[in-house]
Scaffold this active site. Structure first.
Site, short mmCIF file in Angstrom:
data_model
loop_
_atom_site.label_atom_id
_atom_site.label_comp_id
_atom_site.label_asym_id
_atom_site.label_seq_id
_atom_site.Cartn_x
_atom_site.Cartn_y
_atom_site.Cartn_z
CD GLU A 41 -2.48 1.15 2.81
OE1 GLU A 41 -3.43 1.94 2.98
OE2 GLU A 41 -2.12 0.32 3.67
CE LYS A 112 -7.04 1.54 3.75
NZ LYS A 112 -5.78 1.93 4.45
CB CYS A 148 -4.47 -1.73 4.29
SG CYS A 148 -3.62 -2.03 5.88
#
Length: 551
Positions: A41, A112, A148
């Site tokens: 990430e 994300k 994540c």
């Protein structure tokens, strides 16, 4: 499908070095047969970039690095995290995104969805969450790509969830056959086990192979442990990356058709080893990423400075560690012999620079204005501050960073001196309770004596007045640390702590000391985070406040 996992260490803002490292590792993974390669990430800009994200030139440099990386990508797709501009308004200006690069182009991108704001995270400050997710198709398979936190919301694993959405479930409902996750997941004590158990639960629940690549390295207080993993659809481990070290893994998600031997154990090293490795990595990256090579620290003959020196020697090499003993009138002979023995065992440079002559001069300077007063903490603090002056002088002269040696227990209750033993650039033990300092020290000595036995066995003392010990003003460390764990880490109120069996008077005293010492911690140097809740960037307590609860 063979997936390459690039468990790499990036530096915030060092775009050229990050890109060079990424492409070199990508080439190695491709040479080993990877058909799709994953990097962590926000790897191109480093994580966490924090308020650098507010600078247009930083974002532009990140986009330029992505374009240059895409040009170098070949037929094997490379997935990497980057900062993307958000064209939609209203909304925040940026997205935390992942791009899939192939044959010189960006063939897929996603953002994300779940933006953490707890503990050390403040992603909602900068990023706009993805409103929807969908799988992309590669090699005839639908692939779910998450970033994540997106994978940390399984309803069966967590008793209470922070988010209404579950991006993994959304992708699976759209036919995703493989789940990929790129992460910069900071480590704390026990995180490696929790993360693996959570990912295994996701793979089993969704009946889908799962691959996560996690960053490794340290940036400021945060330490990233790696431990990247590939799981089959039953949660079985196909591969598990090393902890606290860079590694390139190539994993066949269909091991039945290859010679790959699935990992059969999810065993991790002992807790003390994990803590030591994390702290060593934290020191190494802080010193080197800030452009330095060596460190200086005071050696008192006590256990804290001994463990800090052992960590520094492991992180930087003994030749880059300078230990200084600074005795005064209350220093015991054992403090010097233990400090000298430690330096010899570690092979570090060692000097004895007494502060007594300077202490005498300061006493003479203040003699008239102090007339009629009794010696107290003032004189104790002068000694500590003279040691701080000495260390900072050596730092300025030789260009080495000063490591402070105080632990979390001391920092919690204010058992430290501003502009004295708190002087420095980094506090390796600032998130390590005293009882854990002892445990890690014993682990360091597992094969031979490195930290002198007397440093571990003798009663801890600052040696700033005659016959002083820490327990003159503090409860035994076993009790103190248990209370601190409940109050600071688990955030329990005093009544709840007393209900666990602790004496009310002791709890009140400890809590009062913690609250009163916030002004000191606000001025403390950065400390490496290894617990679930550390002092520093993840704990926001006002200095000027009057809220108190007593039992």
């Amino acid at each position: 499908m063979k997936i390459g996992l690039l468990q790499l260490n990036s530096t915030v803002g060092d775009f050229a070095a990050n890109r060079e490292k990424l492409l070199a590792a990508y080439a190695q993974a491709v040479a080993r047969g990877a058909e799709l390669v994953l990097a962590p990430e926000l790897f191109l800009c480093g994580y966490p970039p924090r308020d650098l994200l507010l600078r247009d030139d930083f974002v532009a440099a990140n986009l330029a690095a992505l374009a240059e990386t895409a040009q170098a990508a070949g037929a094997v797709p490379l997935c990497v995290g980057f900062v993307e501009k958000n064209a939609e308004r209203p909304g925040r200006a940026l997205k935390n995104s992942a791009a899939v690069l192939q044959n010189g182009k960006i063939i897929w991108r996603t953002a994300k969805s779940l933006l953490p704001t707890y503990d050390v995270f403040d992603e909602d400050r900068y990023f706009e969450p993805a409103k929807k997710v969908e799988p992309f198709v590669f090699a005839g398979k639908k692939i779910g790509l998450t970033i994540c936190e997106d994978i940390w919301n399984d309803e069966d694993f967590w008793p209470e969830r922070l988010y209404r959405r579950d991006p993994v479930r959304e992708l699976v409902s759209q036919g995703a056959e493989i789940m990929l996750n790129i992460s910069a997941s900071p480590w704390c004590d026990g995180k490696e086990k929790t993360r693996l158990e959570m990912l295994q639960r996701v793979a089993r629940d969704e009946k889908i192979p799962l691959v996560q690549v996690n960053a490794v390295g340290a940036n400021d207080e945060l330490i990233f442990d790696g431990h990247s993993v590939a799981l089959d659809a039953r949660g079985g481990i196909l591969a598990l990356g090393r902890g606290f070290a860079e590694e390139i893994l190539v994993v066949d998600l269909n091991p039945a058709t290859s010679n790959q031997q699935p990992a059969t154990s999810n065993g991790f090293p002992p807790r003390e080893q994990l803590l030591f490795s994390a702290l060593s990595l934290g020191v190494r990256d802080y010193v080197r990423k800030c452009g330095f090579k060596s460190v200086i620290l005071g050696l008192s003959g006590g256990i804290d400075s001994a463990l800090a020196a052992a960590i520094a020697a492991d992180a930087l090499g003994a030749e880059n560690v300078f230990g200084v003993a600074m005795p005064a009138r209350y220093s015991s002979s054992g403090s010097l012999t233990d400090a000298a023995a430690l330096a010899k065992n570690l092979g570090i440079r060692y000097e004895v620079l007494p502060i007594e002559p300077v202490f005498n001069a300061v006493e003479k300077q203040l003699e008239k204005v102090f007339a009629g007063t009794r010696p107290d903490a003032t004189e104790e603090n002068i000694q500590s501050r003279l040691r701080g002056v000495t260390l900072m002088a050596l730092s300025n002269k030789f260009g080495a960073l000063v490591l402070t040696t105080g632990n979390k227990s001391e920092l919690a209750v204010g058992y430290c001196t501003l502009y004295g033993d708190m002087n420095g650039a980094l506090a390796p033990l600032a998130d390590v309770l005293k009882t854990d300092v002892y445990q890690i020290a014993r682990w360091v000595n597992r094969a031979r004596e490195i930290i002198p036995h007397d440093s571990i066995s003798k009663p801890p003392s600052a040696e700033l007045r005659p016959n002083q010990t820490d327990q003159d003003s503090l409860p035994p460390y076993a009790i103190l640390d248990a209370i601190l764990e409940l109050y600071v880490v688990k955030n329990l109120d005093p009544a709840a702590i007393v209900a666990r069996g602790f004496a009310a008077a002791v709890v009140n005293d400890v809590v009062n000391k913690v609250n009163f010492s916030e002004y000191k911690r606000r001025q403390a140097v950065p400390g490496l985070k290894v617990s679930a809740r550390a002092f520093g960037m993840g704990r926001h307590i006002p200095v000027t406040q009057k809220f108190q609860t007593k039992v």
